[in-house]
Design a protein around this motif. Structure first.
Motif, PDB file in Angstrom:
ATOM      1  N   SER A 142       0.842  -1.190   0.000  1.00 53.73           N
ATOM      2  CA  SER A 142       0.000   0.000   0.000  1.00 53.73           C
ATOM      3  C   SER A 142       0.881   1.246   0.000  1.00 53.73           C
ATOM      4  N   THR A 143       0.368   2.313  -0.554  1.00 51.40           N
ATOM      5  CA  THR A 143       1.094   3.591  -0.536  1.00 51.40           C
ATOM      6  C   THR A 143       0.750   4.419   0.694  1.00 51.40           C
ATOM      7  N   LEU A 144      -0.153   3.923   1.528  1.00 47.61           N
ATOM      8  CA  LEU A 144      -0.549   4.671   2.718  1.00 47.61           C
ATOM      9  C   LEU A 144       0.552   4.614   3.778  1.00 47.61           C
ATOM     10  N   GLY A 145       0.909   5.774   4.288  1.00 50.02           N
ATOM     11  CA  GLY A 145       1.961   5.842   5.294  1.00 50.02           C
ATOM     12  C   GLY A 145       2.901   6.991   4.974  1.00 50.02           C
ATOM     13  N   GLY A 146       4.034   6.992   5.608  1.00 49.09           N
ATOM     14  CA  GLY A 146       4.978   8.068   5.345  1.00 49.09           C
ATOM     15  C   GLY A 146       6.173   8.024   6.278  1.00 49.09           C
ATOM     16  N   ARG A 147       7.134   8.877   5.957  1.00 48.11           N
ATOM     17  CA  ARG A 147       8.354   8.994   6.752  1.00 48.11           C
ATOM     18  C   ARG A 147       8.338  10.359   7.432  1.00 48.11           C
ATOM     19  N   HIS A 148       8.629  10.376   8.722  1.00 47.42           N
ATOM     20  CA  HIS A 148       8.492  11.605   9.501  1.00 47.42           C
ATOM     21  C   HIS A 148       9.779  11.900  10.277  1.00 47.42           C
ATOM     22  N   ASN A 149      10.027  13.198  10.443  1.00 45.64           N
ATOM     23  CA  ASN A 149      11.217  13.648  11.182  1.00 45.64           C
ATOM     24  C   ASN A 149      12.508  13.068  10.598  1.00 45.64           C
ATOM     25  N   ALA A 150      12.592  13.103   9.276  1.00 42.88           N
ATOM     26  CA  ALA A 150      13.734  12.484   8.595  1.00 42.88           C
ATOM     27  C   ALA A 150      15.057  13.040   9.116  1.00 42.88           C
TER      28      ALA A 150
END
Length: 355
Positions: A142-150
């Motif tokens: 799935s494409t749902l999600g993400g990367r945070h505070n890289a």
């Protein structure tokens, strides 16, 4: 006045590396089978590939899906090349096609073919035949999600899985219908003891569907135990139904124990036939041996055979399967991975001539 010859419009995407080499041979064999069985295949080739990505920044043009929509079927070569990340090639071509054409069944039959050996000791061909029915349109991919505070100490990622009732029920029902044509046994891959939401949901729907098929033996097995069974007791398995990620892993394991990825075909199936289905070998593009004429074309030929069967040319499909088995059993023409010295072209030609 003679009746018109049945003609199928086939899109071919040779892809990268040995995908190009083996697709040539698959087309050769299918054309021979078509001539023998009274129909024709009209091929249209598309350059969708990592090579195209390197030149244009896209695996296929913006209207790539639309260009393929009117074909009866698609024969896909292996895709992937150094310098192009795997997620770019996958999400730029294969996954968009699967989802645009509602190819929600990934069908991966595996069997120990004549003239080949398994890494499992003392196992016969009768014990090493099964089919993985993999959900192909949702689940863990799935494409749902993400990367945070890289780059920060608190960096984190979220990756969401999507399991819909429609998606889960239709793939499970497909597996039971398939089992009715085989040994009437279905095993569901699950992990509901560790994955708290999606897998119990999967299990519940599996039980509901199983109740409608009293003539089919149904069981659920945690994927870790199922992987072990595939190695220790493959004879106890026939139709395995699994989510996108689990099916992906199990199908490669199944291929590995039945002669290797070089012998394994697959189909991305739209069961309702409202869109074209797509067929491909399981193996990768192997750029290190591309163009050297030593790649084994059997998996791509068998994928093309699945395509013939899906098109309704069942007798032609059977004849190609028989030709493959005959050539492999004789062992006179074999590529290096099979212990021989033949080229890709020589093995393809031998299979075509054995029809």
């Amino acid at each position: 006045m003679s009746a018109p010859v049945r003609t199928y419009e086939i899109a071919t995407i040779p892809g990268d590396g040995i995908g190009v080499d083996v697709t040539v041979e698959a087309r050769k064999v299918l054309d021979a089978a078509a001539a023998q069985h009274g129909f024709a295949l009209r091929w249209t080739e598309f350059d969708y590939s990592c090579e195209r990505y390197s030149a244009t920044g896209a695996m296929m043009p913006e209207d790539g899906v639309a260009k393929l929509a009117g074909f009866d079927s698609i024969l896909l070569g292996a895709v992937g090349f150094p310098g192009v990340p795997d997620h770019v090639s996958l999400w730029g071509l294969l996954i968009p096609l699967r989802r645009a054409f509602s190819q929600y069944v990934n069908l991966r039959p595996v069997r120990l073919l004549p003239g080949t050996t398994s890494v499992l000791a003392n196992r016969t061909a009768d014990e090493l035949e099964m089919v993985i029915v993999r959900e192909n349109s949702e689940g863990e991919y799935s494409t749902l999600g993400g990367r945070h505070n890289a780059g920060q100490p608190g960096e984190f990622v979220l990756q969401e899985s999507v399991f819909t009732r429609v998606g889960v029920e239709r793939i499970i029902r497909y597996s039971f219908e398939l089992a009715r044509t085989r040994s009437k046994r279905v095993c569901s891959a699950t992990k509901s003891n560790g994955i708290i939401h999606t897998m119990p949901f999967w299990d519940e729907i599996f039980e509901l569907v199983a109740a409608e098929y009293a003539d089919v033996a149904a069981e659920q097995c945690h994927i870790d135990a199922l992987a072990a069974r595939m190695v220790q007791h493959p004879d106890r398995l026939d139709v395995i139904v699994a989510s996108n990620l689990f099916g992906d892993i199990l199908s490669d394991l199944a291929a590995a124990v039945t002669g290797g990825l070089g012998m394994a075909p697959s189909g991305n199936i739209n069961p309702e036939r409202t869109h074209p289905s797509m067929f491909e070998a399981v193996h990768g593009s192997a750029p290190d041996i591309a163009g050297k004429g030593i790649a084994n074309p059997v998996a791509q030929i068998l994928a093309a055979t699945m395509m013939l069967d899906h098109l309704g040319e069942v007798e032609a499909a059977r004849s190609v399967n028989a030709a493959v088995e005959k050539v492999l059993e004789e062992g006179r023409v074999a590529t290096p991975d099979l212990g021989g010295k033949a080229t890709t072209e020589q093995l393809g030609t031998a299979i075509a001539e054995a029809l």
